[in-house]
Design an enzyme around this catalytic site. Structure first.
Site, mmCIF file in Angstrom:
data_model
loop_
_atom_site.group_PDB
_atom_site.id
_atom_site.type_symbol
_atom_site.label_atom_id
_atom_site.label_comp_id
_atom_site.label_asym_id
_atom_site.label_seq_id
_atom_site.Cartn_x
_atom_site.Cartn_y
_atom_site.Cartn_z
ATOM 1 N N GLU A 186 21.397 26.415 35.368
ATOM 2 C CA GLU A 186 20.295 25.919 34.538
ATOM 3 C C GLU A 186 19.533 27.037 33.828
ATOM 4 O OE1 GLU A 186 21.355 22.852 37.542
ATOM 5 O OE2 GLU A 186 20.883 25.008 37.671
ATOM 6 N N PHE B 129 16.259 19.947 39.002
ATOM 7 C CA PHE B 129 17.047 21.114 38.622
ATOM 8 C C PHE B 129 16.439 21.824 37.416
ATOM 9 C CE2 PHE B 129 20.833 18.520 40.338
ATOM 10 C CZ PHE B 129 20.515 18.881 41.645
ATOM 11 N N ASP C 299 18.415 10.080 47.817
ATOM 12 C CA ASP C 299 18.708 11.516 47.855
ATOM 13 C C ASP C 299 17.584 12.303 48.512
ATOM 14 O OD1 ASP C 299 21.051 10.953 46.626
ATOM 15 O OD2 ASP C 299 20.471 11.667 44.644
#
Length: 327
Positions: free
Chosen positions: A68, A93, A126
């Site tokens: 990233e 992210f 998650d």
């Protein structure tokens, strides 16, 4: 493939849709007439909606892999050479590259758009490591960074078109789960402007993203208890619509903010900063407290943290009753 052969699904008329898919469809459509648009992906195109662009404009789709920081720095370089990069990954992210967003993009005023899917509790099972409850706070603190959080798929499409026309750094939340379409067609989207979705005289609910639909449901529940609630949708968290907020603060007795984000640094903080400087209406915040999130389905988590429509209603009613009790 010819432009005529590149058909995209329509968003209008659907009851609900994923905000990430709406972005992917819209940016593919916009790119038909703007050859400067490129999309950068961090190996999650299937999760951000960028797969639409990948299939429609493969020559302008850049796969950066799970890197990233490099992706955002590369996008800044492309912008300085006349391209219009849209950088896509999950919100959590995106924060890996906060330094690059600050220095490579904002510091140089690069025309880069950061598009973050899976924000807030929407990540669901998650769990905490993937939930991003701090992104609005981080991005709105960066000088010159526009911060958007549209409420439904139709508005995401309109906001995407607005971002394509806007020159400068910007960050936009999309979403993972299907969300009810509040609009019946793509609305006119003006960066920096909020909208009154429901009028009311007693208090004002100010919401963004998926919380706007929940705020509207909560407002109906409040009306059944004799409380008239105005609902303001604030898709631009920065620069925020100061005039609309101050009008609400003058005309109603209480401001309650609603966001799928920490109560620290996001929409609630932005609203409080404006109202505390210019008006006397108290501000209360509905959001996730100073905690790390848990694991569960998005709707379950919303209920657990008091971010579903009932939670917004119950907290707002408590705030309003406390206001009455204190005179």
């Amino acid at each position: 493939m010819s432009a005529e052969a590149k058909t995209n699904p329509t968003l209008v008329g659907q009851q609900s849709d994923s905000l990430r898919e709406a972005f992917g469809i819209a940016i593919s459509q916009v790119a038909e007439s703007d050859n400067a648009i490129v999309v950068l992906d961090a190996d999650v195109a299937g999760g951000t909606g960028a797969h639409h662009f990948r299939s429609q404009h493969p020559e302008r789709f850049i796969q950066c892999g799970i890197a990233e920081q490099n992706m955002i720095s590369s996008a800044a370089g492309m912008a300085h050479h006349g391209l219009k990069p849209f950088v896509t990954t999950f919100a959590v992210f995106m924060l890996r590259a906060l330094e690059q967003a600050r220095l490579s993009v904002a510091y140089s005023g690069a025309n880069v758009k950061l598009i973050a899917s899976h924000p807030g509790l929407d990540v669901g099972p998650d769990g905490a490591s993937a939930q991003c409850l701090e992104d609005l706070a981080c991005m709105r603190a960066i000088p010159g960074m526009v911060v958007l959080s549209p409420c439904d798929a139709l508005e995401v499409a309109a906001a995407t078109r607005a971002l394509a026309d806007y020159t400068g750094p910007a960050y936009m939340r999309t979403g993972r789960s299907p969300s009810p379409n509040i609009h019946s067609a793509e609305p006119d989207f003006v960066i920096g402007k909020g909208r009154v979705m429901k009028d009311g005289q007693d208090l004002t609910l100010v919401a963004c993203g998926v919380m706007t639909h929940r705020a509207l449901v909560a407002a109906e529940q409040l009306s059944q208890q004799g409380v008239s609630a105005r609902v303001i949708h604030m898709p631009t968290v920065k620069p925020i619509d100061r005039d609309l907020l101050l009008k609400a603060a003058r005309e109603t007795r209480l401001i309650v903010t609603c966001e799928d984000h920490s109560v620290m640094g996001g929409l609630g903080s932005a609203v409080a900063e404006v109202v505390s400087e210019r008006a006397e209406a108290p501000v209360r915040r509905v959001g996730v407290g100073d905690v790390i999130g848990g694991s569960g389905e998005p709707d379950q988590l919303a209920r657990y943290y008091g971010l579903d429509a009932s939670g917004v209603y119950e907290q707002t009613m408590t705030f309003f009753q406390e206001l009455d009790a204190n005179g």
